[in-house]
Structures are given as structure tokens and as C-alpha cells.
Enzyme design. Structure first.
Site, mmCIF file in Angstrom:
data_model
loop_
_atom_site.group_PDB
_atom_site.id
_atom_site.type_symbol
_atom_site.label_atom_id
_atom_site.label_comp_id
_atom_site.label_asym_id
_atom_site.label_seq_id
_atom_site.Cartn_x
_atom_site.Cartn_y
_atom_site.Cartn_z
ATOM 1 N N TYR A 28 1.036 -1.306 0.044
ATOM 2 C CA TYR A 28 -0.227 0.291 0.183
ATOM 3 C C TYR A 28 0.554 1.104 -0.658
ATOM 4 O O TYR A 28 0.843 2.524 -0.790
ATOM 5 C CB TYR A 28 -1.246 0.001 1.458
ATOM 6 C CG TYR A 28 -1.863 -1.061 1.431
ATOM 7 C CD1 TYR A 28 -2.566 -1.060 -0.564
ATOM 8 C CD2 TYR A 28 -1.628 -1.888 1.665
ATOM 9 C CE1 TYR A 28 -3.648 -2.261 0.094
ATOM 10 C CE2 TYR A 28 -3.177 -3.243 2.249
ATOM 11 C CZ TYR A 28 -3.871 -3.025 0.695
ATOM 12 O OH TYR A 28 -4.591 -4.030 0.992
ATOM 13 N N PRO A 52 -11.346 -0.951 -1.220
ATOM 14 C CA PRO A 52 -12.791 -1.733 -1.764
ATOM 15 C C PRO A 52 -13.622 -0.707 -1.453
ATOM 16 O O PRO A 52 -13.237 0.227 -0.867
ATOM 17 C CB PRO A 52 -12.113 -2.525 -1.417
ATOM 18 C CG PRO A 52 -11.100 -2.188 -0.350
ATOM 19 C CD PRO A 52 -11.031 -0.913 -0.721
ATOM 20 N N HIS A 56 -7.976 1.068 2.394
ATOM 21 C CA HIS A 56 -7.188 -0.539 2.317
ATOM 22 C C HIS A 56 -6.218 -0.564 3.472
ATOM 23 O O HIS A 56 -6.113 -1.397 4.590
ATOM 24 C CB HIS A 56 -7.089 -0.836 1.408
ATOM 25 C CG HIS A 56 -7.646 -2.560 1.340
ATOM 26 N ND1 HIS A 56 -7.454 -3.094 2.429
ATOM 27 C CD2 HIS A 56 -8.048 -3.561 0.540
ATOM 28 C CE1 HIS A 56 -8.276 -4.499 1.741
ATOM 29 N NE2 HIS A 56 -7.836 -4.407 0.899
ATOM 30 N N SER A 114 -6.088 -14.814 4.857
ATOM 31 C CA SER A 114 -5.549 -14.210 5.844
ATOM 32 C C SER A 114 -5.101 -14.924 6.764
ATOM 33 O O SER A 114 -4.719 -16.407 7.199
ATOM 34 C CB SER A 114 -7.227 -14.186 6.426
ATOM 35 O OG SER A 114 -7.062 -13.687 8.577
ATOM 36 N N SER A 142 -10.692 -12.109 -4.250
ATOM 37 C CA SER A 142 -10.992 -11.724 -3.069
ATOM 38 C C SER A 142 -11.914 -12.467 -2.923
ATOM 39 O O SER A 142 -13.660 -12.387 -3.600
ATOM 40 C CB SER A 142 -10.279 -10.850 -2.481
ATOM 41 O OG SER A 142 -10.571 -10.817 -1.246
ATOM 42 N N GLN A 143 -12.871 -13.301 -1.866
ATOM 43 C CA GLN A 143 -13.917 -13.977 -1.491
ATOM 44 C C GLN A 143 -14.472 -13.229 0.159
ATOM 45 O O GLN A 143 -13.305 -12.637 0.950
ATOM 46 C CB GLN A 143 -14.125 -14.960 -1.049
ATOM 47 C CG GLN A 143 -14.971 -16.107 -0.259
ATOM 48 C CD GLN A 143 -15.844 -16.661 -0.113
ATOM 49 O OE1 GLN A 143 -16.648 -17.601 0.646
ATOM 50 N NE2 GLN A 143 -14.263 -18.086 0.776
#
Length: 627
Positions: free
Chosen positions: A105, A118, A342, A448, A548-549
Site C-alpha cells: 500500500y 475497495p 485499505h 487471512s 478475493s472472497q
């Protein structure tokens, strides 16, 4: 029961799964969260070679293999860097956190909208008029305040892992950055500042008609009621409409490239008026954006676009302040959601419940009107704002978004196949990409690692050799593979995806480890090791497919843009009987098309179901039909 075990400092694993309301402070008594491990060097190098071999030409892979073997040789550079990482692990809470934050980032110079931030898109709200919208906004702020009170008391129930390795307690630190974080632009790298809880802000910034207002949430040591907040919002709207002075659309500057915004901010801060206004924004709880109607059909795709970039300067693109961690969007046309900066946290979903009817307060205090932020804006700043607006419009015009709801089946059907829904969907996306391009590419799926102290994410490299074998069998025009062979390869692909997922969430992924080795070399003032300048490493970190879920319990969905110019962003939300996909790409790249990818994805999911159904033994098929 909880008190009994806390008193005795006993925390059986079985109880972890059932005590869903253990607080973070309780959990800290047991220090159950370990540090992120440093994977064995040889394991990471072997996994790296396996993850890239089938994506490279043979000659390139031979070169890469020799480079990797030299790097990992006994007494070589790799071992020295590995020792450095192991030492760092002993001295820090999380050895990879700062490396990862900067690489992912803070060092990124691209604008935050689309490229980084997002958005969570709410269902279309049935507002009858402006008062309905403002009432919804007041309830939303009250809900945020209630949630923040739990955070400030560190009274949130601890999250426990679902899916793979379910029942493991997860680190909660990201929650405590939701409302106290701010990302400052820098010329070369940004800075993420997190305020201490004792310095928690007591105001929100309200953006309305590209103007910014300070809404104090406490008056005379008492928090404002919902009715009082509504009254203040009505004052803000009225003031913004009656404005005779032309207020510059300062929010556009935050939508610009990070270096450009850093230069503009530096110019702004030369004046005390601007410094005061910036300070109030930088220290607020969050930003509430009251948007004008966008004039578009409120379908899923258009609502997603409005969340990601606001439609540019001509719509609501200037009615934002992207540096703040949480922006709550309430459109007068019912288009609502949340935009997240984010860097402080991952997709922690703040699920919106239907607010109760407003309770009329028996007493209504006379409150001073919210203050409008003032700006001193010279010709140079005006030119910077105008240039930022043009660049945002180019980004708006370039984004190709397609929100697609696959309705043929959802995760319940997938579970009946006795496989992981996430792994199944990932393999289906590999099939879709292969249908579009005839090859697989380096793929990112966020994993994660909140099972560890200060854990954020690592990467699941979903374009496995097993996935390639499966998609080739499904697209073979000669039809040389039987259903039995295709089913075998599908299960092998899903198992490979599942195993990689378990490795990644257990701290054994390769991406964070390789990044740590690279950063260690830099800290030791070494010449960059050849493994990191090799074409294979550069290509393998260019994630053309970024996935990504983000599951939710409500009919809302998450969306984001691609991470590379020639790539796709693919966020998905599996529900019991359907799956929501948000696919993004850029119009400027002629090899990508969100609509084409969605068509291939739909075809692939249907073909996989047909394969599964054809492969059911006749007796089981009869029983399923009867039931």
C-alpha cells in the site's frame, strides 16, 4: 463457564469454538495467538518453483531453477537472509507487517479510488425523499457510534476462523484501526497514522455538494441523539444549497496519484486556514458523503461504480475524502455503501442491519449549526484541482465493471460435492480465464493470517499445475478425456487449492517470505539477489487475476478494481443458492473484457455442474431425484 475458565487460565480448544462472546481482553489473558512463523527456506523455494514452472517457457524456467538453487545453496545468500528474518521474528510482534504494509500500500503511487480502496455496496434503498435519506444517514451514524463504543471498550466478541481450520481465534487489532486511522500522502511513500483510543475523535466530516462540514457528535458532554443528528444533517444540506461563494472541490485532490496529492497538500499547508481544515478532516471519526442523484439506473454494476469512484467530477467524485479509513456513502437516489482506505485493515465487513424506526426524543437541544470548512485556494491550487479532476475522469472512463449474479447454484450445491466452496470457485475462475486467453497467469487470492499476532494477509497462488491440467481437459476440443478423468483432475485441482490455502493461512505461504528475504537484503545493503531481478519473479508478482472472497450475510457485495493495467479484479460472495461476482478490468487494455470474462465464468460453472451431475452414480442420482 467463561468466568470459570478465565479464573483458572484454562482454555480448551473445544471451548474456543463455542464461546463466541469471549472479549479481546479475555483472550489476551491466555496469549493464545502465536507470532507469524518464518517458513523453512528450502520449503519456500520448492513451492516457488512449483508455482511458476507451468506458467513459464522451458528455457526461462531452467534459468530460474539454476538461480533459485544458487540462492538456496548451503552457506549461500539465502541462508544469511533467512537468519536475518529469524532474528527479526524474535524482536518484533510480526516480522512481515511493516514490509507488507509498505510494499502492498504505502509505496504504491497510484490513486486510491479503483486501484486500492475497495467498496461495500448496500442494497438499493427505497428513499421517498431527501428526508428519508437523511434519516437513514442519521441512523447509520448512530450505528457507527454504538459499534465504536464496543471497540473503545475492547468489548467486541472475538472472531473465530471459518472454513479451513475453523474454530481458531483470530487477531482483533484491525478492528481498533477502523475509526482512528488516516493515510497521509508522501512524495515517495505514504504514512499511516493510527491515533490512540484515548485520543478518539468526537466528530465526523460530512461531505455535501463538494463542501465539507464538521458535525460534532458530543455537545455539553452528551452524545447527540439520532433526532439531533438528523437536525444537524438538515442544516448542512440547507447551508450547502444556499452557498453563494464558490467553494473549491478539494476532495478531488485526494483522488489523485499519491505523489501529486502530496505536492498539492504541501502547497495547501502553507496557509493556516488550510492547515486547520486538514487537521479536522485528518482527526475525524469518519466521512459521511451525502451524494446527489447520479442519474444512472441503480443496477448492481452502476451502484458499484458510484461507490468506487463517484462518477468523476461531474457527479459525486469530488464529494469524497479518500485518505480517511471509512467513508459512508448515502445517495439521495438510494445508492449507498462504504468505501474503505485499505491500508489499516482488510475486508472486515460492517454488515448493515435494517435500522429500527426513529425514536422521538422527549427533549430536543438547540445546537449550533455544523461548521463549514474554509479553504484558501490560489491559482496554483485551482490548477492542481482541475488537473486532478481530469485524471479522475480518465480513470472513471477506463473502468470496465460487470457485477454478475450466478443463479444456477450456490455454495450449498458445492458442499454436496464434498469440496470447499472457495476452492471450487477459484478453480472455476481458472477455467474462465483459460477460456478467454488459452493460458493461465499468476493469480492472487488473499489469505487471512489473522491466526497470528497482528496478522494481515498472504497470497494463495491459485494458478496451480493441477488447475492447468483440469482446465485443459475441460476445453479439449478432441474430447480425449472421459468424465471420470475430468472428475479426477477437478478433485486434484480443488485439493491442490485447498492445501495451498491451508499452508498460506498457517503462515507457510511464499509471497510474504520472499518479500521478507528481499527486504532483508536491502537492510543489509546487499546487492539485490538475482532471484529477485529474475524475469520469472517479476512476472510472477504481476497478478493479472486478483481475487478475493468477501462473504456477507446480507444482500450486499464488495468490489474493487484490477491491480495491474492488463488485469482483472474478481471479488465474489457465495450465498446458499447463488454467487455474486464483481469483475473489473480496464477498457484501455484490448486483451481484457469484464463481459467476456463473466460469460466464460457462467459457462464454466455450468459445465462443471454438468460434469458433477453426470458423474453421480445412478443409485445416488435416483435417491437425489426422489428427495
Amino acid at each position: 463457564i467463561k468466568a470459570h475458565f478465565i479464573q483458572r487460565k484454562v482454555f480448551p480448544t473445544l471451548l474456543l469454538h463455542h464461546l463466541s462472546y469471549i472479549s479481546q481482553s479475555d483472550l489476551l489473558l491466555f496469549q493464545v495467538l502465536p507470532k507469524v512463523p518464518v517458513p523453512p527456506l528450502t520449503q519456500t523455494l520448492d513451492m516457488y518453483l512449483k508455482s511458476v514452472q507451468h506458467l513459464m517457457k522451458e528455457e526461462q524456467f531452467k534459468k530460474t531453477k539454476a538461480i533459485v538453487e544458487k540462492f538456496g545453496a548451503p552457506g549461500g545468500v539465502g541462508e544469511a537472509l533467512q537468519r536475518k528474518l529469524l532474528e527479526r521474528r524474535e524482536k518484533t510482534t510480526n516480522w512481515v507487517y511493516d514490509y507488507w504494509l509498505e510494499d502492498m500500500y504505502l509505496n504504491n503511487r497510484l490513486p486510491l479510488p479503483v486501484n486500492s480502496s475497495p467498496a461495500m455496496v448496500f442494497p438499493k434503498q427505497p428513499f421517498r425523499d431527501r428526508t428519508d435519506a437523511l434519516r437513514f444517514a442519521a441512523r447509520l451514524i448512530c450505528g457507527v457510534l454504538e459499534y465504536k463504543a464496543l471497540i473503545d471498550k475492547r468489548a467486541l466478541p472475538v472472531d473465530f476462523a471459518r472454513g479451513q481450520l475453523a474454530g481458531t481465534p483470530l487477531c482483533m487489532e484491525q478492528y481498533y484501526r477502523l475509526f482512528t486511522s488516516y493515510r497521509y500522502p508522501g512524495l515517495k511513500t505514504d504514512t499511516l497514522r493510527v491515533n490512540a483510543a484515548s485520543k478518539a475523535p468526537e466528530h465526523v466530516i460530512v461531505a455535501c455538494k463538494n463542501q465539507f462540514f464538521v458535525l460534532d457528535l458530543v455537545a455539553n458532554d452528551k452524545q447527540l441523539s439520532e433526532v439531533e443528528i438528523l437536525g444537524q444533517l438538515e442544516k448542512i444540506v440547507k447551508t450547502s444549497e444556499n452557498s453563494k461563494d464558490g467553494f473549491p472541490p478539494m476532495g478531488l485532490l485526494t483522488s489523485d496519484g499519491r505523489t501529486e496529492w502530496a505536492r498539492a497538500r504541501e502547497a495547501l499547508t502553507r496557509d493556516q486556514v488550510n492547515r486547520d481544515s486538514l487537521s479536522l478532516i485528518e482527526n475525524c471519526l469518519g466521512v459521511l458523503c451525502l451524494d446527489e442523484p447520479c442519474g444512472l439506473q441503480p443496477n448492481d454494476t452502476n451502484r458499484a461504480l458510484m461507490m468506487l469512484h463517484g462518477g468523476g467530477a461531474e457527479k459525486n467524485g469530488a464529494n469524497r475524502w479518500y485518505d480517511k479509513s471509512m467513508q459512508f456513502i448515502v445517495g439521495m437516489d438510494g445508492i449507498c455503501g462504504v468505501v474503505c482506505e485499505h491500508s489499516p485493515f482488510e475486508g472486515i465487513v460492517m454488515v448493515k442491519k435494517t435500522p429500527p424506526e426513529m425514536v422521538r426524543s422527549s427533549s430536543f437541544r438547540e445546537l449550533p449549526p455544523p461548521r463549514r470548512l474554509q479553504w484558501k485556494c490560489d491559482h496554483q491550487t485551482q490548477a492542481l484541482i482541475e488537473a486532478a479532476g481530469h485524471r479522475l475522469q480518465r480513470l472513471v472512463d477506463n473502468l470496465d465493471m460487470d457485477v454478475f449474479t450466478f443463479k444456477a447454484y450456490g455454495k450449498e450445491y458445492i458442499k454436496k460435492q464434498k469440496v470447499s466452496p472457495d476452492a471450487f470457485i477459484q478453480v472455476a475462475m481458472q477455467l474462465a480465464f483459460y477460456k478467454c486467453r488459452g493460458r493461465l497467469v499468476s493469480t492472487y487470492e488473499s489469505a487471512s493470517i489473522r491466526r497470528f499476532q497482528d496478522g494481515r494477509v498472504d497470497n494463495i497462488r491459485s494458478a496451480t499445475p493441477e488447475a492447468l491440467a483440469f482446465v485443459k481437459s475441460m476445453t479439449d476440443e478432441r474430447d480425449t478425456f472421459s468424465d471420470l478423468e475430468k472428475m479426477k483432475q477437478m478433485k486434484e485441482a480443488i485439493n491442490a487449492q485447498t492445501n495451498y490455502t491451508i499452508a498460506a493461512i498457517s503462515g507457510m505461504g511464499i509471497d510474504n517470505h520472499l518479500l521478507g528475504l528481499l527486504r532483508s537484503a536491502k537492510e543489509l545493503n546487499m546487492e539485490k539477489p538475482e532471484i529477485f531481478s529474475d524475469e520469472t519473479y517479476v512476472t510472477s508478482n504481476h497478478f493479472i487475476l486478483s481475487t478475493s472472497q468477501v462473504p456477507t450475510t446480507e444482500e450486499m457485495f464488495c468490489c474493487y478494481g484490477p491491480v495491474v493495467p492488463n488485469g482483472y479484479g474478481a471479488c465474489y460472495n457465495p450465498q446458499s443458492d447463488h454467487i455474486i461476482f464483481c469483475v473489473s478490468s480496464f477498457w484501455e487494455d484490448t486483451e481484457t473484457s469484464s463481459a467476456v470474462f463473466v460469460t466464460a465464468l457462467n459457462e464454466g460453472l455450468l459445465e462443471i455442474r454438468e460434469l458433477c451431475n453426470r458423474s453421480i452414480p445412478p443409485t445416488k442420482l435416483l435417491l437425489r431425484t426422489l428427495t
